[in-house]
Design a protein around this motif. Structure first.
Motif, PDB file in Angstrom:
ATOM      1  N   ARG A 240      -4.442   3.677   0.974  1.00 28.41           N
ATOM      2  CA  ARG A 240      -5.019   4.037   0.439  1.00 28.41           C
ATOM      3  C   ARG A 240      -5.395   5.991   0.975  1.00 28.41           C
ATOM      4  O   ARG A 240      -4.495   6.811  -0.046  1.00 28.41           O
TER       5      ARG A 240
ATOM      6  N   GLU B 115      -6.025  -1.849   3.385  1.00 29.43           N
ATOM      7  CA  GLU B 115      -6.488  -1.286   1.417  1.00 29.43           C
ATOM      8  C   GLU B 115      -6.385   0.136   2.248  1.00 29.43           C
ATOM      9  O   GLU B 115      -5.878   1.175   1.354  1.00 29.43           O
TER      10      GLU B 115
ATOM     11  N   THR C 296     -13.222  -2.538  -5.502  1.00 28.53           N
ATOM     12  CA  THR C 296     -12.075  -3.503  -5.077  1.00 28.53           C
ATOM     13  C   THR C 296     -12.931  -4.644  -5.653  1.00 28.53           C
ATOM     14  O   THR C 296     -13.139  -5.160  -4.232  1.00 28.53           O
TER      15      THR C 296
ATOM     16  N   GLU D  99      -2.998  -0.560  -9.750  1.00 26.59           N
ATOM     17  CA  GLU D  99      -2.837   1.078  -9.191  1.00 26.59           C
ATOM     18  C   GLU D  99      -2.531   1.778  -7.987  1.00 26.59           C
ATOM     19  O   GLU D  99      -2.302   2.840  -7.671  1.00 26.59           O
ATOM     20  N   LEU D 100      -1.872   1.265  -6.875  1.00 23.96           N
ATOM     21  CA  LEU D 100      -1.155   1.637  -5.428  1.00 23.96           C
ATOM     22  C   LEU D 100       0.330   2.077  -6.010  1.00 23.96           C
ATOM     23  O   LEU D 100       0.594   3.194  -5.316  1.00 23.96           O
TER      24      LEU D 100
ATOM     25  N   LYS E  52     -10.474  -2.356 -15.664  1.00 28.92           N
ATOM     26  CA  LYS E  52     -10.306  -3.282 -14.409  1.00 28.92           C
ATOM     27  C   LYS E  52      -8.432  -2.650 -14.553  1.00 28.92           C
ATOM     28  O   LYS E  52      -7.982  -2.746 -15.055  1.00 28.92           O
TER      29      LYS E  52
ATOM     30  N   ARG F 155     -15.674   3.446  -8.041  1.00 27.64           N
ATOM     31  CA  ARG F 155     -14.695   2.446  -8.245  1.00 27.64           C
ATOM     32  C   ARG F 155     -14.457   1.731  -6.893  1.00 27.64           C
ATOM     33  O   ARG F 155     -15.112   1.799  -5.569  1.00 27.64           O
TER      34      ARG F 155
ATOM     35  N   THR G 109      -5.986  -9.037  -6.339  1.00 26.43           N
ATOM     36  CA  THR G 109      -7.547  -7.880  -6.499  1.00 26.43           C
ATOM     37  C   THR G 109      -7.380  -6.916  -7.417  1.00 26.43           C
ATOM     38  O   THR G 109      -6.344  -6.220  -7.910  1.00 26.43           O
ATOM     39  N   LEU G 110      -7.954  -6.308  -8.144  1.00 23.22           N
ATOM     40  CA  LEU G 110      -8.567  -5.613  -8.785  1.00 23.22           C
ATOM     41  C   LEU G 110      -9.485  -4.340  -8.209  1.00 23.22           C
ATOM     42  O   LEU G 110     -10.096  -4.214  -7.950  1.00 23.22           O
ATOM     43  N   ARG G 111      -9.122  -3.153  -9.004  1.00 20.22           N
ATOM     44  CA  ARG G 111      -9.919  -1.962  -8.445  1.00 20.22           C
ATOM     45  C   ARG G 111     -10.472  -1.928 -10.331  1.00 20.22           C
ATOM     46  O   ARG G 111      -9.783  -1.797 -11.149  1.00 20.22           O
TER      47      ARG G 111
ATOM     48  N   ASP H 160      -4.719  -4.171 -11.427  1.00 17.58           N
ATOM     49  CA  ASP H 160      -4.613  -5.034 -10.688  1.00 17.58           C
ATOM     50  C   ASP H 160      -4.396  -3.823  -9.555  1.00 17.58           C
ATOM     51  O   ASP H 160      -3.311  -3.193  -9.938  1.00 17.58           O
ATOM     52  N   ILE H 161      -4.180  -4.086  -8.607  1.00 19.29           N
ATOM     53  CA  ILE H 161      -4.467  -3.169  -7.503  1.00 19.29           C
ATOM     54  C   ILE H 161      -3.047  -2.698  -6.619  1.00 19.29           C
ATOM     55  O   ILE H 161      -2.726  -1.681  -6.971  1.00 19.29           O
TER      56      ILE H 161
END
Ligand SMILES: [Zn+2]
Length: 420
Positions: A306, A302, A342, A379-380, A373, A340, A325-327, A375-376
């Motif tokens: 990132r 990650e 993860t 976000e990505l 929050k 922030r 996974t959550l951010r 979902d990663i």
């Protein structure tokens, strides 16, 4: 390799995730409201309809159910007000009182879904579960596949669209059986037969071109039939090369004609799954190539990915569907400090508890709260889309997909150029 215009894997992942959540919800009574707005239907019209449903629901006997249904309709209307017009694919809204922790713990939950494909129905409904079938339908593989069955007696051509199978053409070869007529020499018979088969293959190939090439969105071709004929046919030069490129598989069936088609469609889910897996494998193999050859174009984990995303040098972002996974954005309500982190989805609840007992690194007060929050994967993906990187969500159904999840932390990238 077959070129496959597939559905956007990220969009499909999002829809699947929302559906999983919606399906898990259950009301205490028939009080969960589902509303579908087809593309092109004006919002004011939908509002009128909901106002009527609101007054109709005044007849509901149970106080609790009535209150919850009307509360849900009210919220749906509030959400609709945000839309100046109906989105190009329509809209689905789900709202209802969902028990959080046994009876009496209901909380109103609202979900707005802008579907990846057009909604065709206008719908209002109230039930103990949300009505999700029109969305589930979108997840099904709906591309068009060509099926051709061939043996020495003839050929069958069909199109498979979702679950619908249409026979387009059937031809017969006119080639007599393998027993030669009396008086004919064996060699002459064989040579004649070979010529006839060759002519038939040419004719069968021309029909294949005619039937399948004009299907613009044809995703692939499956050839089947009894015996070795189908192999001789596909290995020879009888069909257009672009069709050959789309040949997904050659499989054994006991028959040609309708019977044979039934055999193929029984195997269709596996074949289609195979197509998706093939694509996922290719993507992963491209990445593994860069890893194996130490080209500097591979990145994983990650943090590393990132960093390259923010530099804008990611060409393809690969995300494992199994990330879970959550951010999490943390904020101090006293001094405004922000951070922030993860967090595994599983640990979010305990993290929310822990954070109450941690002092803010800046002002030392116990005033940290979770602000947001996501979902990663979202976000990505958003970071990637800002720099025009391709985003691919990869299942764990292949060995390579499993590897992305287990060995590379579920996040990997192929870079546009090696970072200096
Ligand atoms: Zn602080």
């Amino acid at each position: 390799m077959p070129s496959i215009d597939r559905k956007d894997s990220l969009q499909m992942y999002r829809l699947k995730r929302t559906l999983d959540e919606l399906v898990s919800k259950e009301g205490r009574g028939t009080e969960l409201v589902s509303v579908y707005v087809p593309k092109g239907r004006p919002i004011p019209e939908v509002m009128n309809n909901l106002r009527q449903e609101y007054s109709t629901s005044a007849n509901i006997k149970s106080d609790r159910t009535r209150k919850n249904v009307q509360g849900a309709i009210d919220r749906v209307m509030q959400r609709l007000k945000f839309f100046k017009e109906t989105p190009p694919t329509g809209l689905a809204i789900f709202c209802g009182a969902i028990p959080q922790n046994g009876p009496g713990s209901e909380r109103m939950e609202t979900y707005v879904v802008i579907p990846p494909e057009p909604v065709h129905i206008s719908y209002y409904g109230c039930d103990a579960k949300f009505f999700v079938e029109p969305l589930t339908e979108m997840l099904r593989e709906k591309e068009i596949y060509g099926i051709m069955l061939i043996d020495s007696s003839g050929a069958t051509y069909a199109l498979l669209t979702g679950k619908r199978l249409d026979i387009v053409k059937e031809i017969t070869s006119g080639i007599p059986g393998k027993h030669r007529a009396g008086g004919q020499s064996a060699r002459r018979f064989e040579r004649l037969r070979e010529m006839e088969v060759n002519d038939f293959f040419k004719r069968a190939g021309r029909h294949a071109d005619e039937v399948f090439l004009k299907v613009i969105s044809l995703q692939g071709l499956v050839v089947g039939g009894p015996g070795p004929t189908k192999h001789t046919f596909t290995e020879g030069d009888y069909i257009h090369y672009t069709l050959k490129q789309r040949l997904l598989t050659v499989l054994d069936t006991a028959y040609i004609g309708e019977q044979g088609l039934k055999e193929v469609t029984r195997k269709a889910p596996e074949i289609l799954k195979g197509v998706r897996h093939l694509r996922e494998r290719q993507l992963m193999q491209d990445f593994l190539y860069e890893v194996g050859h130490d080209t500097g174009l591979a990145a994983y984990g990650e943090e590393e990915v990132r960093a390259y995303l923010s530099k804008g040098i990611v060409k393809t972002l690969l995300l494992s569907e199994a990330l879970a996974t959550l951010r999490v954005s943390i904020k101090c309500s006293a001094c405004g400090y922000k951070e922030r982190k993860t967090i595994q989805s599983l640990h979010v609840d305990s993290f929310e508890q822990e954070i109450l007992e941690i002092a803010c690194p800046k002002c030392r007060n116990m005033t940290l709260t979770i602000e947001d929050k996501v979902d990663i994967i979202d976000e990505l993906a958003e970071l990637a889309q800002k720099t025009n990187a391709d985003v691919e969500v990869i299942s764990t159904e292949t060995e390579e997909g499993e590897m992305l999840h287990k060995s590379f932390g579920g996040v990997a990238a192929v870079l546009r150029f090696a970072p200096g």
